[in-house]
Enzyme design. Structure first.
Site, short mmCIF file in Angstrom:
data_model
loop_
_atom_site.label_atom_id
_atom_site.label_comp_id
_atom_site.label_asym_id
_atom_site.label_seq_id
_atom_site.Cartn_x
_atom_site.Cartn_y
_atom_site.Cartn_z
CB CYS B 139 46.07 17.56 21.50
SG CYS B 139 44.31 17.41 21.82
CG ASN B 204 49.20 13.33 21.40
OD1 ASN B 204 48.11 12.82 21.68
ND2 ASN B 204 49.64 14.44 21.95
CB CYS B 356 46.10 -22.30 4.38
SG CYS B 356 47.47 -22.47 3.21
CB CYS B 389 47.11 -21.67 15.26
SG CYS B 389 47.07 -23.10 16.37
S1 SF4 Z 1 52.53 -20.59 6.20
FE1 SF4 Z 1 50.64 -21.66 6.73
S2 SF4 Z 1 49.00 -20.38 5.82
FE2 SF4 Z 1 50.90 -19.69 4.87
S3 SF4 Z 1 51.09 -20.88 2.99
FE3 SF4 Z 1 52.19 -22.05 4.56
S4 SF4 Z 1 50.69 -23.45 5.37
FE4 SF4 Z 1 49.51 -21.86 4.23
#
Ligand code: SF4
Ligand SMILES: Cc1cc2nc3c(=O)[nH]c(=O)nc-3n(C[C@H](O)[C@H](O)[C@H](O)COP(=O)(O)OP(=O)(O)OC[C@H]3O[C@@H](n4cnc5c(N)ncnc54)[C@H](O)[C@@H]3O)c2cc1C
Ligand SMILES: Cc1cc2nc3c(=O)[nH]c(=O)nc-3n(C[C@H](O)[C@H](O)[C@H](O)COP(=O)(O)O)c2cc1C
Lengths: 451, 432
Positions: B139, B204, B356, B389
């Site tokens: 705790c 914990n 990206c 995604c």
């Molecule tokens: S895995 Fe996806 S986000 Fe990462 S470098 Fe490749 S395309 Fe880009």
């Protein structure tokens, strides 16, 4: 009053008193804070968002939704209004199913778009409830601009010009400002006199003088305006209507749908508004749907909409057609009126089925009759009262770029001008863009400094 | 239906799902309802010394972190140990155990760090017929200010000492509950082991402030304008708990020490992950507090279906992933993957592109018509695109076969090779 849905002829008071309020209540009631939070959570904050691209005014949809999600609805409203000063009305009347919400990636993902329109209303309602105008006027430029037509295009242009520091005189031929927001939009889309409150709210920017009852071609002339102002913007909409060109069109109880709707919008007492027992609406667009649905809501027993081409060509979206069907409107496609029958007043309309051929639409020999004691014509509005000297492109005022007409110093936008769909939101976009172009033209290189 | 019966350090229960020591186990009423709902066992809310019980704040005691649609992702609390008299708890424990002999009933204890205090309470607990004890060294708020809870758990010597006292003074199995508020979880785990503990349980809660009231300028939950840090739990802490469990499971000294896995278990899947990383059973608090006792039914059916589908016994699952937890340096640098976007599944939101392009390796093309495609010559296989995604399985990572050339590096994909032998590693050992 003892009229019912079954009373023959065109009579008022077909329904019980209380029914009108229910029938004409807000079509898409506002989201409460919890519903808005849930709806906002669904936005994916897309890159180069398709909804923004689909919006004629390019509202930054993901940004405003994120602002709602983080509890800053007024900031969201400002994001909306900076692109579209009539964002409140658009939230109510835009056919979002064919604009932003059609483009929403969640429509592709699960057939259920983010409720962009309703979220937009949530945000703009919050801000407008405070009565505050989030934009301030720039320092006065000393330039004076006449805007003719106080519909969405004119209001949008006037607001943007005033905001940029110009003095605007906004003329309109009718009694009230608002254009079709006030006289055309279906009553259940803009309840509680929203059109007028929005106009009043918008005027808070300052620098706009409204003059109603001033008609171009009557009290005003383009020459006179050009002489007195540094620039003129025309947003006069489409005030003419197409004729049916069917025999018997002049019989009584055959009228233009837009007049009926305008009367409906202006009446203080819906139960006093006469409507037929058997109503036939001719046309396939938004106006036809609105006339048909509102007839039904006023208590007509049978309402039939007849459109000459196929369902796919109808101006009314699937969503609107479904809305009409849900209210009990019957839709017939592929038929055109050939004769209005009746002694003095209409009793029937005769239609012929149509055929789509290489030479266009032709009537076949197959005909049918619909019982009708009231007929509404909704086969399109046309441009009327264009001042001399302006070039036309087809049936609209010819423009290039952001609303420049063939006459120097005169811009046009909205339904009266070439290009774009005849929608409130398109009119707002065109009014805004023309205003920016007027500003640039008047201020020259200084224009860049104002943003 | 797979056999889910569990034997944890000799404590038997019909399934490996126990309620952790917390409000759901603070009294007879709750525990009976929990057993009726199907929980395999409970660890009773921590008991303190005899005498006047502790008092809790009378204002709010929780703070929350939400995900979409107010889904509770993290919960923070400033509650102390039980605030009900010791005798009442003991009487109730005895009654419940008598009526539910097949369920596990473990009693959590926290008394001052003196042998006499432990000696005093242990026989009282033993007398209830409880199956074991759990020492609350975790705790992190309130009790720690009084030299108990995590104040003990953070000092390995104390952990060892108290564990030893308990082993010496009771025949019940002793489980030591660890605090995650420490830099290396192995230190208290080893100390518990040295003290003779039968098992450890973890984690914990984690020291936390979940939010700040921006009008009052005070942490939440706010008690009359002030707040203090609390302990964080719920789905948000699962990754931290999993890592700590796996460290104890794979470390040479502690390997084989029974572990009761705790922290963010919300579904059968979470539980299965803890088990795979070496936990012998799991304990649940926030999920029950969020959804009620019935959640255990999904855990039972889910784990059972999974074991049936895999044709595995529960004991086969325990520790099954431990051999695959390794150090970074042993990861195969010749395992080369590339992101692949399933164009049919893609809804064109462009989140992979934004991620990206803005924050990774500019390896996704946005083509005409919002078509998103991976440029293998730039993709470093980080899988950020997969993570952002919104559509499951739309983007997958696909392995380049051995002998293929990675268009990014121009190198042919070879056999297993890791950092220890990599030419860029200054202390590389020559590859044999
Ligand atoms: S895995 Fe996806 S986000 Fe990462 S470098 Fe490749 S395309 Fe880009
Ligand atoms: C029945 C109906 C329903 C509709 N429903 C929708 C809907 O749900 N959603 C949607 O997006 N769109 C809808 N529309 C279309 C939308 O209303 C118009 O596209 C939009 O109002 C166009 O704006 P505007 O400013 O160009 O023209 P208008 O709104 O028509 O405004 C023009 C203004 O100019 C004034 N004016 C005209 N001539 C003169 C003159 N000579 N001198 C001075 N003033 C003049 C008029 O009085 C009017 O105020 C509907 C249209 C109709 C007819
Ligand atoms: C992929 C990744 C790599 C990181 N690398 C480093 C690093 O090299 N050095 C560092 O100090 N922090 C690193 N961080 C931690 C971040 O700087 C930051 O402290 C952490 O992510 C918490 O902040 P956030 O969750 O609000 O983003 C990294 C974080 C991530 C997600």
């Amino acid at each position: 009053m003892s009229n019912t849905q079954l009373t023959p002829g065109v009579v008022p008071g077909r329904l019980a008193r209380g029914a009108y309020g229910d029938n004409f209540a807000d079509m898409a009631p506002p989201l409460d804070a919890h519903e808005a939070a849930v709806a906002a959570d669904r936005c994916y904050f897309c890159h180069d968002a398709p909804c923004t691209v689909a919006c004629p005014t390019s509202i930054d949809v993901p940004l405003f939704i994120r602002q709602i999600a983080t509890g800053t609805a007024e900031a969201a409203a400002k994001t909306i209004l900076s692109q579209n000063i009539l964002g409140g009305m658009c939230a109510r009347v835009c056919p979002t199913e064919t604009l932003c919400e059609e483009a929403c990636v969640r429509e592709a993902a699960e057939g259920k778009p983010v409720e962009i329109g309703r979220l937009q209303r949530f945000a703009t309602d919050r801000l407008m409830a405070k009565g505050a105008m989030p934009f301030a006027r720039a320092a006065a430029t000393g330039r004076r601009i006449a805007v003719v037509g106080a519909g969405p295009a004119g209001l949008s242009a006037a607001h943007r010009l005033a905001m940029l520091g110009h003095d605007v005189t906004l003329y309109d031929g009718r009694e009230k400002a608002g254009g079709l927001n006030e006289y055309g939009i279906a009553a259940y889309k803009a309840v509680d006199d929203f059109a007028q409150s929005e106009v009043a709210w918008l005027m808070q920017i300052g620098g706009i003088t409204v003059k109603t009852g001033q008609r171009l071609g009557h009290e005003l002339s383009l020459e006179g305006l050009s002489g007195n102002f540094d620039a003129v913007f025309l947003g006069i909409g489409l005030t003419g209507v197409n004729a049916l060109r069917a025999e018997g069109e002049e019989k009584s109880h055959v009228r233009d749908a837009v007049d009926f709707i305008s009367e409906l919008r202006q009446t203080g007492d819906l139960s006093a508004l006469p409507v037929g027992r058997d109503v036939v609406v001719i046309g396939g667009g938004m106006t036809a749907v609105d006339a048909a649905v509102q007839s039904k809501l006023l208590g007509a027993e049978h309402v039939t909409m007849v459109y000459r081409r196929g369902e796919a060509q109808m101006g009314a979206s699937e969503y609107e057609r479904e809305h009409a069907a849900s209210k009990g409107v019957r839709i017939i496609t592929g038929a055109a009126p050939v004769r209005v029958i009746g002694e003095g007043a209409v009793t029937h309309v005769e239609f012929a089925y149509t055929e789509e051929g290489p030479g266009g639409l032709t009537l076949t020999d197959h005909t049918f009759r619909l019982k009708a004691d009231q007929v509404f014509k909704a086969i399109g509005q046309t441009l009327e009262g264009v001042p001399e000297g302006l070039h036309l492109a087809g049936r609209k005022i010819a423009v290039t770029g952001p609303g420049r007409t063939s006459v120097k110093g005169v811009w046009a936008g909205g339904d009266c001008a070439q290009g774009g769909d005849d929608l409130t939101v398109t009119a707002v976009a065109e009014g805004r863009d023309a205003a920016m172009d007027i500003h640039a033209a008047l201020m020259g290189h200084q224009a860049g400094a104002v943003r | 239906m797979a056999d889910l019966t569990s034997d944890f350090v000799g404590i038997k229960s019909p399934n490996p799902f126990w309620l952790a020591s917390a409000p759901p186990t603070d009294k007879e009423y709750n525990v009976r309802r929990a057993f009726e709902a199907g929980w395999g066992g409970v660890v009773w809310k921590t008991l303190g010394e005899a005498g006047p019980p502790v008092v809790n704040v009378n204002g709010p005691r929780y703070g929350a972190v939400y995900g979409a649609d107010r889904r509770l992702l993290g919960l923070n609390n400033i509650e102390l140990i039980t605030d009900r008299p010791l005798e009442v708890n003991l009487r109730e424990i005895k009654a419940v155990k008598r009526d539910y002999p097949d369920r596990a009933l473990v009693v959590s204890i926290m008394v001052p760090c003196e042998e006499a205090a432990w000696k005093a309470i242990l026989p009282l607990v033993e007398e209830t017929g409880a199956d074991g004890i759990e020492l609350n060294f975790g705790c992190p708020h309130g009790m720690s200010e009084r030299g108990m809870g995590s104040a003990v758990g953070q000092v390995p010597e104390y952990v060892e000492m108290v564990a030893r006292w308990c082993k010496a003074n009771t025949r019940m199995p002793v489980i030591v509950k660890l605090t995650p508020n420490i830099s290396n979880i192995l230190m208290p785990a080893e100390a518990a082991q040295r003290g003779g503990a039968d098992a450890v349980s973890l984690i914990n809660t984690i020291n936390s402030i979940t939010s700040v009231d921006l009008d009052l300028f005070a942490p939440e939950p706010t008690i009359d304008g002030k707040g203090s840090h609390g302990g964080y739990c719920g789905p948000a802490v699962k990754p931290i708990a999993l890592s700590m469990v796996s460290e104890i499971a794979r470390h040479a000294e502690t390997r084989g020490l029974p572990i009761s896995g705790i922290g963010g278990v919300t579904t059968w899947r979470d539980a299965a992950e803890f088990l795979a990383l070496g936990a012998g059973n799991v304990q649940v608090c926030t999920a029950a507090m969020t959804y009620g006792f019935k959640v255990v039914q999904e855990m039972i059916s889910g784990l059972s279906d999974y074991l049936d589908a895999k044709e595995m016994a529960l004991s086969d699952l325990v520790g099954r992933a431990v051999p695959n937890v390794t150090d970074w340096q042993y990861l195969n640098l010749n395992y080369v993957t590339k992101a692949r976007i399933d164009q049919d599944a893609c809804i064109k939101c462009g989140r992979c592109y934004a991620a990206c392009e803005d924050t990774s390796h500019q390896a996704i093309w946005m083509k005409e018509g919002r078509v998103f495609e991976v440029n293998d010559a730039e993709c470093v296989a980080c899988n950020l695109c997969v993570d952002v995604c919104p559509v499951e399985d739309c983007i997958t990572m696909e392995r380049l076969e051995q002998g293929a050339t990675d268009p990014r590096t121009g190198r042919v994909v070879g056999d297993y090779a890791n950092w220890t032998t990599h030419p860029n590693n200054p202390s590389a050992t020559a590859a044999e």
